[in-house]
Design an enzyme around this catalytic site. Structure first.
Site, PDB file in Angstrom:
ATOM      1  N   HIS A 186      47.751  36.194  79.530  1.00 17.49           N
ATOM      2  CA  HIS A 186      47.951  36.407  80.963  1.00 17.49           C
ATOM      3  C   HIS A 186      48.198  37.880  81.233  1.00 17.49           C
ATOM      4  CE1 HIS A 186      48.104  32.153  81.676  1.00 17.49           C
ATOM      5  NE2 HIS A 186      48.888  32.059  80.619  1.00 17.49           N
TER       6      HIS A 186
ATOM      7  N   ALA B 104      45.244  29.767  87.080  1.00 21.12           N
ATOM      8  CA  ALA B 104      46.115  28.680  87.549  1.00 21.12           C
ATOM      9  C   ALA B 104      45.882  27.376  86.788  1.00 21.12           C
ATOM     10  CB  ALA B 104      45.909  28.469  89.049  1.00 21.12           C
TER      11      ALA B 104
ATOM     12  N   PRO C 266      39.923  30.616  87.264  1.00 21.27           N
ATOM     13  CA  PRO C 266      39.743  30.844  88.693  1.00 21.27           C
ATOM     14  C   PRO C 266      40.405  32.112  89.227  1.00 21.27           C
ATOM     15  CG  PRO C 266      41.244  29.019  88.291  1.00 21.27           C
ATOM     16  CD  PRO C 266      40.616  29.354  86.976  1.00 21.27           C
ATOM     17  N   ASN C 267      39.672  32.760  90.099  1.00 23.56           N
ATOM     18  CA  ASN C 267      40.101  33.938  90.863  1.00 23.56           C
ATOM     19  C   ASN C 267      40.130  35.230  90.049  1.00 23.56           C
ATOM     20  OD1 ASN C 267      40.518  32.548  93.391  1.00 23.56           O
ATOM     21  ND2 ASN C 267      42.274  31.582  92.409  1.00 23.56           N
TER      22      ASN C 267
ATOM     23  N   ARG D   5      57.853  34.799  86.931  1.00 18.61           N
ATOM     24  CA  ARG D   5      57.321  34.458  88.254  1.00 18.61           C
ATOM     25  C   ARG D   5      57.837  33.069  88.693  1.00 18.61           C
ATOM     26  NH1 ARG D   5      51.098  35.764  88.434  1.00 18.61           N
ATOM     27  NH2 ARG D   5      51.553  35.427  90.651  1.00 18.61           N
TER      28      ARG D   5
ATOM     29  N   ASN E 256      42.247  33.166  79.345  1.00 12.79           N
ATOM     30  CA  ASN E 256      43.120  33.319  80.511  1.00 12.79           C
ATOM     31  C   ASN E 256      42.633  32.280  81.509  1.00 12.79           C
ATOM     32  OD1 ASN E 256      44.648  33.866  82.717  1.00 12.79           O
ATOM     33  ND2 ASN E 256      44.204  36.079  82.767  1.00 12.79           N
TER      34      ASN E 256
ATOM     35  N   GLU F 101      46.183  32.071  74.144  1.00 10.18           N
ATOM     36  CA  GLU F 101      46.354  32.061  75.602  1.00 10.18           C
ATOM     37  C   GLU F 101      46.844  33.434  76.046  1.00 10.18           C
ATOM     38  OE1 GLU F 101      49.010  28.986  77.124  1.00 10.18           O
ATOM     39  OE2 GLU F 101      49.607  30.305  78.776  1.00 10.18           O
TER      40      GLU F 101
ATOM     41  N   TYR G 157      48.217  42.520  89.211  1.00 10.22           N
ATOM     42  CA  TYR G 157      47.210  42.291  88.166  1.00 10.22           C
ATOM     43  C   TYR G 157      46.493  43.557  87.676  1.00 10.22           C
ATOM     44  CZ  TYR G 157      47.842  37.427  89.568  1.00 10.22           C
ATOM     45  OH  TYR G 157      48.372  36.199  89.834  1.00 10.22           O
TER      46      TYR G 157
ATOM     47  N   ARG H 230      41.942  43.033  94.664  1.00  8.80           N
ATOM     48  CA  ARG H 230      43.114  42.585  95.415  1.00  8.80           C
ATOM     49  C   ARG H 230      44.321  42.564  94.478  1.00  8.80           C
ATOM     50  NH1 ARG H 230      41.477  38.963  99.498  1.00  8.80           N
ATOM     51  NH2 ARG H 230      43.654  38.975 100.111  1.00  8.80           N
TER      52      ARG H 230
HETATM   53  O1  CA2 Z   1      48.742  36.545  84.970  1.00  6.77           O
HETATM   54  C1  CA2 Z   1      47.694  35.942  84.770  1.00  6.77           C
HETATM   55  O2  CA2 Z   1      46.779  36.384  84.082  1.00  6.77           O
HETATM   56  C2  CA2 Z   1      47.480  34.589  85.470  1.00  6.77           C
HETATM   57  O3  CA2 Z   1      46.686  33.770  84.599  1.00  6.77           O
HETATM   58  C3  CA2 Z   1      46.728  34.902  86.752  1.00  6.77           C
HETATM   59  C4  CA2 Z   1      46.503  33.665  87.618  1.00  6.77           C
HETATM   60  C5  CA2 Z   1      47.812  32.910  87.848  1.00  6.77           C
HETATM   61  O4  CA2 Z   1      47.565  31.707  88.544  1.00  6.77           O
HETATM   62  C6  CA2 Z   1      48.521  32.596  86.536  1.00  6.77           C
HETATM   63  O5  CA2 Z   1      49.741  31.961  86.827  1.00  6.77           O
HETATM   64  C7  CA2 Z   1      48.783  33.853  85.743  1.00  6.77           C
HETATM   65  C8  CA2 Z   1      45.945  34.070  88.981  1.00  6.77           C
HETATM   66  C9  CA2 Z   1      44.675  34.851  88.907  1.00  6.77           C
HETATM   67  C10 CA2 Z   1      44.390  35.403  90.285  1.00  6.77           C
HETATM   68  O6  CA2 Z   1      43.690  36.599  90.128  1.00  6.77           O
HETATM   69  C11 CA2 Z   1      43.600  37.404  91.228  1.00  6.77           C
HETATM   70  C12 CA2 Z   1      43.151  38.684  90.993  1.00  6.77           C
HETATM   71  C13 CA2 Z   1      43.057  39.551  92.041  1.00  6.77           C
HETATM   72  C14 CA2 Z   1      43.385  39.147  93.323  1.00  6.77           C
HETATM   73  C15 CA2 Z   1      43.827  37.859  93.551  1.00  6.77           C
HETATM   74  C16 CA2 Z   1      43.920  36.969  92.499  1.00  6.77           C
END
Ligand code: CA2
Length: 147
Positions: A99, A76, A9-10, A106, A73, A97, A22, A17
């Protein structure tokens, strides 16, 4: 050799963003880079992203008998999804896995992963480069196992 890249997700928002956290690369660019790496290595790479837990579970099921390894990846869902863990263990496909961010640097709720203890390895904190590192690690593991 066939690999599957799963993004949760996301991650479809990458590059648009939160670049400080990221990076500036879009998911499409990351997938293109990885596809280049894959073709140079003679590997077929399938890519799948979903914001839905069930869709990720079903994509893992589809991979059974077709894919040699999975790069995941799970976003969340890493920290919440027993369903995704069960799917990965159920199909018994080796997975790495990964990230973008260092989840251990974090919030504490990101320190636990439902996937990590059964992964071949975990890569975390190298931004988009984490994908390349995870790819190399998984491929090395699978090629060693094939000998
Ligand atoms: O660091 C990572 O790759 C995560 O998997 C990213 C997830 C987070 O919940 C994990 O704890 C670590 C969040 C992805 C959100 O991606 C976005 C990208 C751009 C803007 C907003 C969110």
């Amino acid at each position: 050799m066939r690999l599957l890249l799963l993004n949760g997700p996301n991650l479809n928002l990458l590059g648009q963003r939160e670049p400080g956290l990221y990076g500036r690369q879009t998911l499409e660019q990351i997938e293109q880079d990885l596809n280049q790496r894959a073709s140079a290595a003679g590997v077929q790479l399938d890519c799948f992203q979903s914001n839905f837990e069930g869709a990720l579970v079903e994509r893992v099921h589809q991979a059974m008998g077709e894919v040699n390894g999975i790069l995941v990846n799970a976003g969340a869902y890493t920290h919440t999804s027993i369903a995704l863990r069960d799917a990965l263990l159920g199909v018994a496909i080796p997975y790495v896995e990964l990230h973008l961010s260092n989840t251990h640097a974090r919030e504490t709720f990101r320190h636990h992963s439902f996937l990590a203890d059964r992964a071949v390895g975990v890569v975390s904190g190298f931004g988009p480069f984490s994908y390349g590192l995870a790819f190399d690690g998984l491929l090395n593991h699978l090629r060693k196992a094939a000998v």
